[in-house]
Write an enzyme that holds these catalytic residues in place. Structure first.
Site, short mmCIF file in Angstrom:
data_model
loop_
_atom_site.label_atom_id
_atom_site.label_comp_id
_atom_site.label_asym_id
_atom_site.label_seq_id
_atom_site.Cartn_x
_atom_site.Cartn_y
_atom_site.Cartn_z
N ARG A 168 0.67 -1.09 0.12
CA ARG A 168 0.05 -0.10 -0.24
C ARG A 168 0.96 1.30 -0.06
O ARG A 168 0.54 2.32 -0.78
CB ARG A 168 -0.94 0.15 1.15
CG ARG A 168 -2.07 -0.94 1.04
CD ARG A 168 -2.70 -1.22 2.30
NE ARG A 168 -3.03 0.09 3.05
CZ ARG A 168 -3.38 0.19 4.63
NH1 ARG A 168 -2.84 -0.63 5.10
NH2 ARG A 168 -3.76 1.32 4.70
N LYS A 187 -3.87 -6.19 14.07
CA LYS A 187 -2.69 -6.37 15.26
C LYS A 187 -3.11 -6.36 16.48
O LYS A 187 -2.74 -7.15 17.50
CB LYS A 187 -1.70 -5.07 14.90
CG LYS A 187 -0.73 -5.43 13.45
CD LYS A 187 0.03 -4.42 13.31
CE LYS A 187 -0.85 -3.15 12.64
NZ LYS A 187 -0.13 -2.24 11.44
N1 URA Z 1 -0.99 2.32 10.92
C1 URA Z 1 -1.31 0.87 10.64
O1 URA Z 1 -1.08 0.03 11.32
N2 URA Z 1 -1.79 0.53 9.47
C2 URA Z 1 -2.32 1.47 8.69
O2 URA Z 1 -2.86 0.80 7.55
C3 URA Z 1 -2.13 2.83 8.71
C4 URA Z 1 -1.31 3.25 9.70
#
Ligand code: URA
Length: 433
Positions: A168, A187
């Site tokens: 990305r 996460k």
């Molecule tokens: N922080 C993240 O962990 N993921 C993202 O997509 C953007 C910022």
């Protein structure tokens, strides 16, 4: 199933099923789906968005792409906190011992990361001897014993997110609410949290510059959390200027300790009390958010919060005497003052410029391999709404370099001093449940 058909389905705005999203994430993680197809898929999401159900499937598919931490051996409700990031954000270092002091178990997995300063782990490592390299067994034992432990991210957490985030970053698809929300929440969920408090920042130094965007992101993350059975809420807080006064690893640790002592900057204290009272409430250690806040204020006033910090430092091989003697933290060899160029009131401080200035001094990593200097950084003396006189120091640079004129110029430019009075900015904009 064929990836090309799923790209087309998303491109045309149709809803994908759980099985289809799992097919994409599994295939991308194991290398069956190439980057060029995944790029097209991410771009299709960028333009077509995802439904609430799709966002939850995507999050769960990323959680299941790697290890999931089992915190079931820890007694009580484990509440994690996540900040979308900002300059001078040392909240975790103060907040973790603060909520642990009222009995909320904090089992924190943290990273180093790239940025203006190090991550929570780098900051903690500025305490002499402190180690985050503990076994999972020891980690769980310490949380049961002291209510608090911090461990480095060694496990293979959400590899799908890691790979997709990298893609990305180079395909202009970072700034997509469904992709950010699923990335962050995957996460948190893989790290074993039962409940989650999110601190979504908005303003010039934040990822989400506009309040409306920040609210949309917060809403998206709260919705995913709830769909997946985690009690989740978000606070929207200000990042139009750095949080507190200190920006830099050891400098931020000192400021977090000051806050636990009942001193320190008012905005840091207020943010910690706001986030902390939500954490205590979600952990069911208080009958209301108001009661939770009172408990937190009491442990600051009684010194118990500071004692919890000392116990935590000692348990992870650090020297707890730094709490009373912060001069034992690493310190820089040179101090340089940044002076106001006119009389007036501070009306703006570009947080990201202050962050870049700290990084130029060596406080942050530009690449994963860069070394960081834990001692250096910037201490602001003036925040928005403060009056200044020409020649007065507005900030001090803590540097191990002798030539810092470029950094002085950058900090000077980050400040706007106006002739008219300016109100202090709002710190907490909203809460999303
Ligand atoms: N922080 C993240 O962990 N993921 C993202 O997509 C953007 C910022």
């Amino acid at each position: 199933m064929r990836m090309v058909d799923l790209i087309e389905k998303k491109r045309d705005g149709h809803e994908l099923t759980k099985e289809e999203i799992e097919f994409v994430i599994e295939g991308y993680t194991n290398g069956d789906i190439p980057d060029y197809q995944m790029s097209a898929f991410a771009m299709a999401i960028f333009f077509q968005d995802m439904t609430a159900a799709e966002r939850s499937y995507l999050t769960m598919a990323m959680v299941e792409s790697g290890d999931q931490i089992d915190l079931s051996q820890i007694e009580g409700i484990k509440v994690d906190k996540h900040s979308t990031g900002g300059v001078g954000d040392k909240t975790t270092i103060a907040l973790a011992p603060l909520v642990a002091a009222v009995g909320v178990p904090v089992a924190k997995m943290s990273g180093r990361g790239l940025g203006h300063t190090g991550g929570t782990i780098d900051k903690l490592e500025s305490i002499p001897g402190f180690s985050v390299e503990i076994t999972t067994e020891k980690f769980l034992e310490l949380v049961n014993q002291n209510k608090l432990a911090v461990v480095g991210q060694t496990a293979n957490l959400t590899p799908a997110d890691k790979k997709l985030y990298g893609l990305r970053d180079v395909t202009a698809t970072v700034n997509s609410i469904p992709l950010i929300a699923s990335s962050v929440m995957s996460k948190k969920i893989a790290s074993g949290a039962d409940a989650i408090v999110l601190d979504v920042k908005t303003g010039s130094g934040a990822f989400m510059k506009e309040l409306d965007q920040a609210k949309d992101l917060a809403q998206a993350m709260v919705e995913i959390g709830k769909h997946l059975g985690r009690n989740t809420m978000a606070i929207i807080s200000d990042m139009n200027q750095p949080l507190g006064y200190a920006v830099g690893n050891a400098l931020e640790v000192k400021e977090a300790m000051d806050m636990l002592r009942g001193e320190g900057p008012e905005d840091l204290r207020e943010l910690c009390l706001t986030l902390g009272s939500q954490m205590v409430y979600l952990a069911k250690k208080a009958s209301s958010v108001v009661d939770a806040r009172k408990q937190l204020e009491d442990v600051i006033a009684s010194g118990k919060a500071l004692e919890t910090l000392k116990t935590f430092i000692r348990a992870q091989n650090g020297d707890p005497s730094v709490v009373q003697e912060p001069e034992k933290l690493p310190h820089a060899s040179h101090l340089f003052e940044v002076k106001a160029d006119k009389n007036g009131t501070v009306s703006a401080i570009l947080a990201d410029k202050i962050g870049t200035a700290a990084m130029l001094l060596g406080a942050g990593r530009a690449t994963k391999e860069s070394e960081i200097d834990l001692a250096v950084g910037i201490v602001l003396h003036k925040k928005i709404g403060d009056s200044v006189t020409a020649g007065e120091s507005i900030a001090t640079l803590h540097s191990n370099k002798e030539q810092v004129q470029d950094v002085i110029d950058m900090v000077t430019k980050a400040y706007t001093i106006s002739d008219t009075a300016v109100a202090k900015p709002t710190l907490i904009y909203d809460e999303i449940h």
